[in-house]
Design an enzyme around this catalytic site. Sequence first.
Site, PDB file in Angstrom:
ATOM      1  N   LYS A 211      27.201  36.051  40.371  1.00 44.15           N
ATOM      2  CA  LYS A 211      28.258  35.954  39.226  1.00 44.15           C
ATOM      3  C   LYS A 211      27.904  34.417  38.574  1.00 44.15           C
ATOM      4  O   LYS A 211      28.141  34.312  37.180  1.00 44.15           O
ATOM      5  CB  LYS A 211      29.757  35.708  39.832  1.00 44.15           C
ATOM      6  CG  LYS A 211      30.197  37.154  40.271  1.00 44.15           C
ATOM      7  CD  LYS A 211      31.603  37.135  40.830  1.00 44.15           C
ATOM      8  CE  LYS A 211      31.701  38.210  41.784  1.00 44.15           C
ATOM      9  NZ  LYS A 211      32.784  39.150  41.537  1.00 44.15           N
TER      10      LYS A 211
ATOM     11  N   GLY B 276      33.959  43.632  45.909  1.00 49.44           N
ATOM     12  CA  GLY B 276      34.731  44.410  46.118  1.00 49.44           C
ATOM     13  C   GLY B 276      35.951  43.729  46.379  1.00 49.44           C
ATOM     14  O   GLY B 276      36.885  44.149  47.411  1.00 49.44           O
TER      15      GLY B 276
ATOM     16  N   GLU C 150      37.178  29.275  38.066  1.00 47.52           N
ATOM     17  CA  GLU C 150      37.357  29.655  36.790  1.00 47.52           C
ATOM     18  C   GLU C 150      38.984  29.737  36.647  1.00 47.52           C
ATOM     19  O   GLU C 150      39.792  29.665  37.376  1.00 47.52           O
ATOM     20  CB  GLU C 150      36.803  30.818  36.419  1.00 47.52           C
ATOM     21  CG  GLU C 150      37.217  32.166  37.098  1.00 47.52           C
ATOM     22  CD  GLU C 150      36.411  33.340  36.819  1.00 47.52           C
ATOM     23  OE1 GLU C 150      35.477  33.255  36.516  1.00 47.52           O
ATOM     24  OE2 GLU C 150      36.977  34.557  37.003  1.00 47.52           O
TER      25      GLU C 150
ATOM     26  N   LYS D 100      40.459  50.736  41.124  1.00 46.33           N
ATOM     27  CA  LYS D 100      41.036  51.286  39.970  1.00 46.33           C
ATOM     28  C   LYS D 100      41.277  52.609  40.480  1.00 46.33           C
ATOM     29  O   LYS D 100      40.865  53.296  41.505  1.00 46.33           O
ATOM     30  CB  LYS D 100      39.807  51.520  39.068  1.00 46.33           C
ATOM     31  CG  LYS D 100      39.142  50.233  38.507  1.00 46.33           C
ATOM     32  CD  LYS D 100      37.874  50.323  37.919  1.00 46.33           C
ATOM     33  CE  LYS D 100      37.356  48.941  37.720  1.00 46.33           C
ATOM     34  NZ  LYS D 100      35.759  48.861  37.458  1.00 46.33           N
TER      35      LYS D 100
ATOM     36  N   ARG E  59      25.091  49.309  37.766  1.00 43.05           N
ATOM     37  CA  ARG E  59      24.743  50.657  38.314  1.00 43.05           C
ATOM     38  C   ARG E  59      25.734  51.436  37.445  1.00 43.05           C
ATOM     39  O   ARG E  59      26.189  51.190  36.574  1.00 43.05           O
ATOM     40  CB  ARG E  59      25.245  50.569  39.750  1.00 43.05           C
ATOM     41  CG  ARG E  59      26.722  50.159  39.761  1.00 43.05           C
ATOM     42  CD  ARG E  59      27.307  50.279  41.201  1.00 43.05           C
ATOM     43  NE  ARG E  59      28.401  49.380  41.373  1.00 43.05           N
ATOM     44  CZ  ARG E  59      29.617  49.668  40.948  1.00 43.05           C
ATOM     45  NH1 ARG E  59      30.030  50.838  40.351  1.00 43.05           N
ATOM     46  NH2 ARG E  59      30.504  48.782  41.185  1.00 43.05           N
TER      47      ARG E  59
END
Length: 446
Positions: free
Chosen positions: A116, A164, A200, A237, A292
């Site tokens: 990241k 995750g 952040e 999701k 992916r």
Amino acid sequence: MFRRVLIANRGEIALRILRACHELGVEAVCVYSKADADSPYLRLADRAICIGEAPAKDSYLNMSRLIAAAEIADVDAIHPGYGFLAERADFAQVCRDCKIEFIGPSPEAMGKLGDKVECKRVAKLAKVPIFPGSEGEIEEEAEAVEVAAEIGYPVIIKAAAGGGGRGMRVCHNEATLRSNLKNARQEALAAFGNGAVFIEKFLEKARHVEVQVLGDKHGHAVHLWERDCSMQRRHQKIIEEAPGPGIDRRKIARVCEGAARLIETANYAGAATVEFLMDDEQNFYMLEVNTRVQVEHPVTELITGIDIVQMSIRIAAGEALPFKQRDIEARGHAIECRINAEDPDKNFMPSPGRIEQWEIPGGPGVRMDTHVVPGYRVPPNYDSMVGKLIVHAGTRQDAINRMARALREFQVGPIKTVIPLHQRLMQDAAFREGTMDIHYLERLLK
Ligand code: ADP
């Protein structure tokens, strides 16, 4: 084109890849664990090889067994699907060392975008909007305090190698930031083998909007527009749709172009998703890049008419992208409901077991991606998704109504699924208006 591809995955995505291979005239070799020996799609494979016991570490996550299967079956390439080894740069490297094409990015590109901190650096170069926060890894407590004071609380501590939804900590003031930092680092080291963390700005209310991109090995990339995946539970999701409801088309076009630029800058070949959070004023901040194919890729396939899984194989085989950005139009509206074998009335407890009744919906604009047939036994060893119901219609309203109709036709038993929750959400005012945010579902279920 490849002669033969090994599919290093299971369930609906293994079947999805098998179908793409067969449409391309490529032989498909499936692997399976002992828990999946009865999966009906194995009969469709040109060859099926058992790679071990039920626990993923002994089968789908076991690199040497997968490589052995690839060598026995004499394949040219391996498709990793999503999950398992799909985002492991070391696996992509092992494939390369064994002269087997990994259907996905190079280990270098994956390493760069999968981290990241590194990914934010590339994003900045490509002028992709990112969260205000630390420039790279945070080494000292004093540095964290300084950055947080500058961007303002709340802030979030995240692991560079995180995934995750794990290893994140929200801090509302300096005291919690100071006390969380050390633990976050230790936790990251234990969980991901890399203790690097960064901070952040934390957005209290946001929507999850992500951009599908495709890059080839000839230095070109295009985007396939966006998906909204704000309906989530525990960072998972549950409903995804394309395009994102109510988003200013000029604004999103710029964000999508940035996403394509990002993967071009990273020299990335394959399918990728650039994830963003969007605030109330429709400002976008990049979260991360998934290197992916994603679970929710079908909604994008339905609005663009582009087969993303086939494209990932064609790209790996060296083909140039067969279209230009201006050729890619988003038409109509698509929605996906993930069908998980979980009991929504019992706090989403997994509900594995034998599926006696499995009557799936059909009719206009309905697509069902699943490996399940009546009599299939859902093994308790893997994730609980048993299929994805996807619809496409001319407008968002029509797509919602079509989904509600399809869910009504869907009969599953005796295992429990989240179908009743989806039925409720199709009638939910916030969902129908497209005003849900990433915490909406959890508030609703409280
Ligand atoms: P992971 O790789 O673990 O999935 P992400 O960076 O994608 O981590 O973040 C996972 C989820 O955490 C996001 O979907 C969002 O719900 C929440 N989140 C992450 N960063 C922020 C942020 N800066 N502000 C608000 N929520 C965030």
